[in-house]
Design a protein around this motif. Sequence first.
Motif, PDB file in Angstrom:
ATOM      1  N   ALA A  22      -1.275  57.091   7.473  1.00 23.37           N
ATOM      2  CA  ALA A  22      -0.634  57.667   8.653  1.00 23.37           C
ATOM      3  C   ALA A  22      -1.645  57.743   9.789  1.00 23.37           C
ATOM      4  O   ALA A  22      -2.846  57.522   9.602  1.00 23.37           O
ATOM      5  CB  ALA A  22      -0.085  59.055   8.326  1.00 23.37           C
ATOM      6  N   SER A  23      -1.162  58.068  10.976  1.00 28.57           N
ATOM      7  CA  SER A  23      -2.065  58.204  12.115  1.00 28.57           C
ATOM      8  C   SER A  23      -1.548  59.263  13.071  1.00 28.57           C
ATOM      9  O   SER A  23      -0.341  59.499  13.181  1.00 28.57           O
ATOM     10  CB  SER A  23      -2.210  56.875  12.859  1.00 28.57           C
ATOM     11  N   VAL A  24      -2.471  59.909  13.758  1.00 32.65           N
ATOM     12  CA  VAL A  24      -2.190  60.805  14.877  1.00 32.65           C
ATOM     13  C   VAL A  24      -3.194  60.448  15.966  1.00 32.65           C
ATOM     14  O   VAL A  24      -4.402  60.396  15.705  1.00 32.65           O
ATOM     15  CB  VAL A  24      -2.333  62.289  14.490  1.00 32.65           C
ATOM     16  N   GLU A  25      -2.716  60.150  17.163  1.00 32.39           N
ATOM     17  CA  GLU A  25      -3.588  59.731  18.256  1.00 32.39           C
ATOM     18  C   GLU A  25      -3.232  60.487  19.530  1.00 32.39           C
ATOM     19  O   GLU A  25      -2.081  60.908  19.716  1.00 32.39           O
ATOM     20  CB  GLU A  25      -3.455  58.227  18.510  1.00 32.39           C
ATOM     21  N   THR A  26      -4.214  60.649  20.400  1.00 32.89           N
ATOM     22  CA  THR A  26      -3.986  61.290  21.700  1.00 32.89           C
ATOM     23  C   THR A  26      -4.721  60.515  22.787  1.00 32.89           C
ATOM     24  O   THR A  26      -5.738  59.856  22.523  1.00 32.89           O
ATOM     25  CB  THR A  26      -4.493  62.744  21.714  1.00 32.89           C
ATOM     26  N   SER A  27      -4.224  60.592  24.001  1.00 31.14           N
ATOM     27  CA  SER A  27      -4.894  59.953  25.138  1.00 31.14           C
ATOM     28  C   SER A  27      -4.308  60.502  26.432  1.00 31.14           C
ATOM     29  O   SER A  27      -3.228  61.098  26.442  1.00 31.14           O
ATOM     30  CB  SER A  27      -4.718  58.430  25.096  1.00 31.14           C
ATOM     31  N   ILE A  28      -5.038  60.299  27.506  1.00 31.01           N
ATOM     32  CA  ILE A  28      -4.552  60.657  28.839  1.00 31.01           C
ATOM     33  C   ILE A  28      -4.802  59.480  29.761  1.00 31.01           C
ATOM     34  O   ILE A  28      -5.921  58.964  29.842  1.00 31.01           O
ATOM     35  CB  ILE A  28      -5.242  61.921  29.384  1.00 31.01           C
ATOM     36  N   GLY A  29      -3.744  59.013  30.429  1.00 26.28           N
ATOM     37  CA  GLY A  29      -3.839  57.906  31.356  1.00 26.28           C
ATOM     38  C   GLY A  29      -3.749  58.365  32.793  1.00 26.28           C
ATOM     39  O   GLY A  29      -3.925  59.552  33.096  1.00 26.28           O
ATOM     40  N   ASP A  30      -3.428  57.441  33.688  1.00 24.89           N
ATOM     41  CA  ASP A  30      -3.376  57.764  35.114  1.00 24.89           C
ATOM     42  C   ASP A  30      -2.381  58.865  35.422  1.00 24.89           C
ATOM     43  O   ASP A  30      -2.676  59.788  36.188  1.00 24.89           O
ATOM     44  CB  ASP A  30      -2.988  56.517  35.917  1.00 24.89           C
ATOM     45  N   THR A  31      -1.180  58.759  34.854  1.00 16.51           N
ATOM     46  CA  THR A  31      -0.087  59.655  35.263  1.00 16.51           C
ATOM     47  C   THR A  31       0.527  60.441  34.116  1.00 16.51           C
ATOM     48  O   THR A  31       1.428  61.238  34.356  1.00 16.51           O
ATOM     49  CB  THR A  31       1.034  58.843  35.945  1.00 16.51           C
ATOM     50  N   THR A  32       0.073  60.238  32.894  1.00 15.64           N
ATOM     51  CA  THR A  32       0.646  60.952  31.748  1.00 15.64           C
ATOM     52  C   THR A  32      -0.427  61.277  30.723  1.00 15.64           C
ATOM     53  O   THR A  32      -1.448  60.597  30.622  1.00 15.64           O
ATOM     54  CB  THR A  32       1.716  60.104  31.018  1.00 15.64           C
ATOM     55  N   GLY A  33      -0.139  62.321  29.953  1.00 14.95           N
ATOM     56  CA  GLY A  33      -0.871  62.550  28.725  1.00 14.95           C
ATOM     57  C   GLY A  33       0.045  62.170  27.582  1.00 14.95           C
ATOM     58  O   GLY A  33       1.278  62.216  27.708  1.00 14.95           O
ATOM     59  N   SER A  34      -0.518  61.763  26.460  1.00 21.42           N
ATOM     60  CA  SER A  34       0.344  61.382  25.345  1.00 21.42           C
ATOM     61  C   SER A  34      -0.312  61.734  24.025  1.00 21.42           C
ATOM     62  O   SER A  34      -1.535  61.760  23.899  1.00 21.42           O
ATOM     63  CB  SER A  34       0.669  59.877  25.377  1.00 21.42           C
ATOM     64  N   ALA A  35       0.544  62.033  23.059  1.00 22.55           N
ATOM     65  CA  ALA A  35       0.126  62.220  21.670  1.00 22.55           C
ATOM     66  C   ALA A  35       1.153  61.486  20.825  1.00 22.55           C
ATOM     67  O   ALA A  35       2.353  61.523  21.126  1.00 22.55           O
ATOM     68  CB  ALA A  35       0.076  63.702  21.305  1.00 22.55           C
ATOM     69  N   SER A  36       0.708  60.819  19.781  1.00 25.42           N
ATOM     70  CA  SER A  36       1.631  60.029  18.976  1.00 25.42           C
ATOM     71  C   SER A  36       1.274  60.139  17.505  1.00 25.42           C
ATOM     72  O   SER A  36       0.164  60.517  17.142  1.00 25.42           O
ATOM     73  CB  SER A  36       1.610  58.558  19.412  1.00 25.42           C
ATOM     74  N   PHE A  37       2.251  59.786  16.660  1.00 21.43           N
ATOM     75  CA  PHE A  37       1.986  59.760  15.223  1.00 21.43           C
ATOM     76  C   PHE A  37       2.827  58.679  14.575  1.00 21.43           C
ATOM     77  O   PHE A  37       3.883  58.285  15.089  1.00 21.43           O
ATOM     78  CB  PHE A  37       2.265  61.122  14.566  1.00 21.43           C
ATOM     79  N   GLU A  38       2.360  58.186  13.428  1.00 23.25           N
ATOM     80  CA  GLU A  38       3.092  57.256  12.583  1.00 23.25           C
ATOM     81  C   GLU A  38       2.930  57.718  11.151  1.00 23.25           C
ATOM     82  O   GLU A  38       1.863  58.183  10.755  1.00 23.25           O
ATOM     83  CB  GLU A  38       2.566  55.833  12.726  1.00 23.25           C
ATOM     84  N   ALA A  39       3.996  57.574  10.365  1.00 23.80           N
ATOM     85  CA  ALA A  39       3.932  58.030   8.974  1.00 23.80           C
ATOM     86  C   ALA A  39       5.053  57.405   8.175  1.00 23.80           C
ATOM     87  O   ALA A  39       6.062  56.950   8.729  1.00 23.80           O
ATOM     88  CB  ALA A  39       4.039  59.553   8.902  1.00 23.80           C
ATOM     89  N   LEU A  40       4.871  57.378   6.871  1.00 20.92           N
ATOM     90  CA  LEU A  40       5.988  57.078   5.985  1.00 20.92           C
ATOM     91  C   LEU A  40       6.933  58.261   5.983  1.00 20.92           C
ATOM     92  O   LEU A  40       6.521  59.416   6.161  1.00 20.92           O
ATOM     93  CB  LEU A  40       5.478  56.801   4.573  1.00 20.92           C
ATOM     94  N   SER A  41       8.205  57.992   5.762  1.00 24.66           N
ATOM     95  CA  SER A  41       9.211  59.052   5.817  1.00 24.66           C
ATOM     96  C   SER A  41       8.913  60.192   4.853  1.00 24.66           C
ATOM     97  O   SER A  41       9.107  61.358   5.180  1.00 24.66           O
ATOM     98  CB  SER A  41      10.598  58.463   5.509  1.00 24.66           C
ATOM     99  N   GLU A  42       8.386  59.838   3.678  1.00 19.67           N
ATOM    100  CA  GLU A  42       8.133  60.868   2.674  1.00 19.67           C
ATOM    101  C   GLU A  42       6.997  61.806   3.084  1.00 19.67           C
ATOM    102  O   GLU A  42       6.855  62.894   2.530  1.00 19.67           O
ATOM    103  CB  GLU A  42       7.796  60.224   1.334  1.00 19.67           C
ATOM    104  N   ASP A  43       6.202  61.394   4.067  1.00 18.96           N
ATOM    105  CA  ASP A  43       5.089  62.226   4.520  1.00 18.96           C
ATOM    106  C   ASP A  43       5.388  62.914   5.846  1.00 18.96           C
ATOM    107  O   ASP A  43       4.481  63.430   6.506  1.00 18.96           O
ATOM    108  CB  ASP A  43       3.838  61.361   4.688  1.00 18.96           C
ATOM    109  N   ALA A  44       6.655  62.933   6.239  1.00 19.80           N
ATOM    110  CA  ALA A  44       7.029  63.437   7.557  1.00 19.80           C
ATOM    111  C   ALA A  44       6.558  64.868   7.787  1.00 19.80           C
ATOM    112  O   ALA A  44       5.979  65.188   8.830  1.00 19.80           O
ATOM    113  CB  ALA A  44       8.545  63.350   7.743  1.00 19.80           C
ATOM    114  N   GLU A  45       6.791  65.748   6.833  1.00 31.26           N
ATOM    115  CA  GLU A  45       6.446  67.157   7.042  1.00 31.26           C
ATOM    116  C   GLU A  45       4.940  67.341   7.213  1.00 31.26           C
ATOM    117  O   GLU A  45       4.482  68.045   8.118  1.00 31.26           O
ATOM    118  CB  GLU A  45       6.953  68.000   5.875  1.00 31.26           C
ATOM    119  N   MET A  46       4.156  66.704   6.355  1.00 29.71           N
ATOM    120  CA  MET A  46       2.710  66.861   6.423  1.00 29.71           C
ATOM    121  C   MET A  46       2.155  66.285   7.728  1.00 29.71           C
ATOM    122  O   MET A  46       1.367  66.939   8.431  1.00 29.71           O
ATOM    123  CB  MET A  46       2.057  66.179   5.221  1.00 29.71           C
TER     124      MET A  46
END
Length: 513
Positions: free
Chosen positions: A155-179
Amino acid sequence: MSRCKVNSKQPMENHRNSEQRRSLLRLLSKFKIFKSKKFFYALSLAVAFLIGTFNLTLAATTTAKHYTELQFAPLPEIKLPKYDRFVLQNGMVVYLGEDHELPSLNGAALVRTGNRLEPADKVGLANVVGTVMRTGGTKKHSPDELNEMLGQRAASVETSIGDTTGSASFEALSEDAEMVLGLFAEVLREPVFAQEKLDLAKAQLKDNIARRNDEPDSIADREFLKLIYGKDSPYARTAEYATVNRITREDLLNFYQQYFHPNNIILGIVGDFDTSKMRSLIQAKLGDWQPNHNITKSQLPEVSPANTGGVFFANQPQLTQSSVRMGHLGGQRDSPDYGALSVLSGVLNVRLFNELRSRQRLTYDVEASWSPEYDYPGVFVADGKTRSETTVQFIKALQTEIKRIQEQRITPAELALAKESTLNSFVFDFQYPAQTLSRLMTYEYYGYPADFLFRYQKAVAATTAADVQRVAQQYIKPNNLVTLVVGNETAIQPPLTQLATQVTPIDITIPGS
């Protein structure tokens, strides 16, 4: 804008082939198949052999056709996926879209911030905040613990801030959604901005500064924006050693505390889940996050043209070719003429390719675009590379084609091709639910109507040859074109003074280096 602006993929807009590859890797890693390098190597060879065999068989049994004989199916209709939009009591806007094709999910949060809002004497602060939010760990988990927990589940969790937005994202298998959603919420809500990770992020940013003149295209992109917006504009200024050195951990905390609140965030999640269960999970992980009712809408920086013409030059004696940027301040996506301007870009691109590349053979790389932004003026830019000795000829050819599209009405064939290619590229931005949901989030973020994508599509389809000529005459200003060349001064013959009596040198020396 073509290469002059780093911006702008929409969050969650991952191509399905990369999505499938990641999901397969995750599934295989759970079964430890990849522990054998020999197995992986053998598998790769087998797949390559099958693909090659298929292609050879196809080539042997298929008679080549002229491109005019090819027939294509009609473009698929853009349809909004089924989705739920709701607002938590703390003000967070949430979009949910079920997509059960793969046993995975991905999400993204848009935060109303951006590096355009950082102090002028600490340029680079927002970038560092966006980096150390993730790398610096949370109140509950150290950076190493976060990495290990996510890595074990592919899985992954990433964050960044660009010119006009901040963003945070994640990817995971469905079975790991809660964690994974729990860790994602931690990173959003409880970053600690560890000092050692701040020091590392600053060191990396300084390394980027040290290497920023390594590539001529990077120089051209950066300096062109300074010429358009002004070197001190938040849309063009660059981090320097001095501004990075001023950044402290307290600055990171203050910037974070100013913008990262639930009522300043739009969250979207797409994937293999049950909507009612996901709503409950989001409520459990993010629902008790207290809002900040004192948030005020940030005053956006004013934009005005820094230059209304001129020829500028950055000398790089080691180069054998020139990188050219030519353009001026443009407009926004909410312009009523955005559709026609997109078609104009398509026509101009084909003309530049045919004339400068195919007929005159001045370049292998040339393009032009009207590149608007969502909430501030973008740019009109024509750019490319050419041999040092053909630099002046290349620029004059660009100027000729820009004037020609104003003076001569385009042909029906040019119009049809430009409209078709524009609509093609647009449609393929909406192949999957994640792409469309992401675009809806972006429209809401910038205050655009939810049906903007349909309005744009209709505007392109309705564009006439007269419309293209009208917007070319209205929006393109040949007398205000700013021309930047990055190249070898002694090798550019004839010299750039054939274009203008005054050629302004650009100093790209890195301060403090």
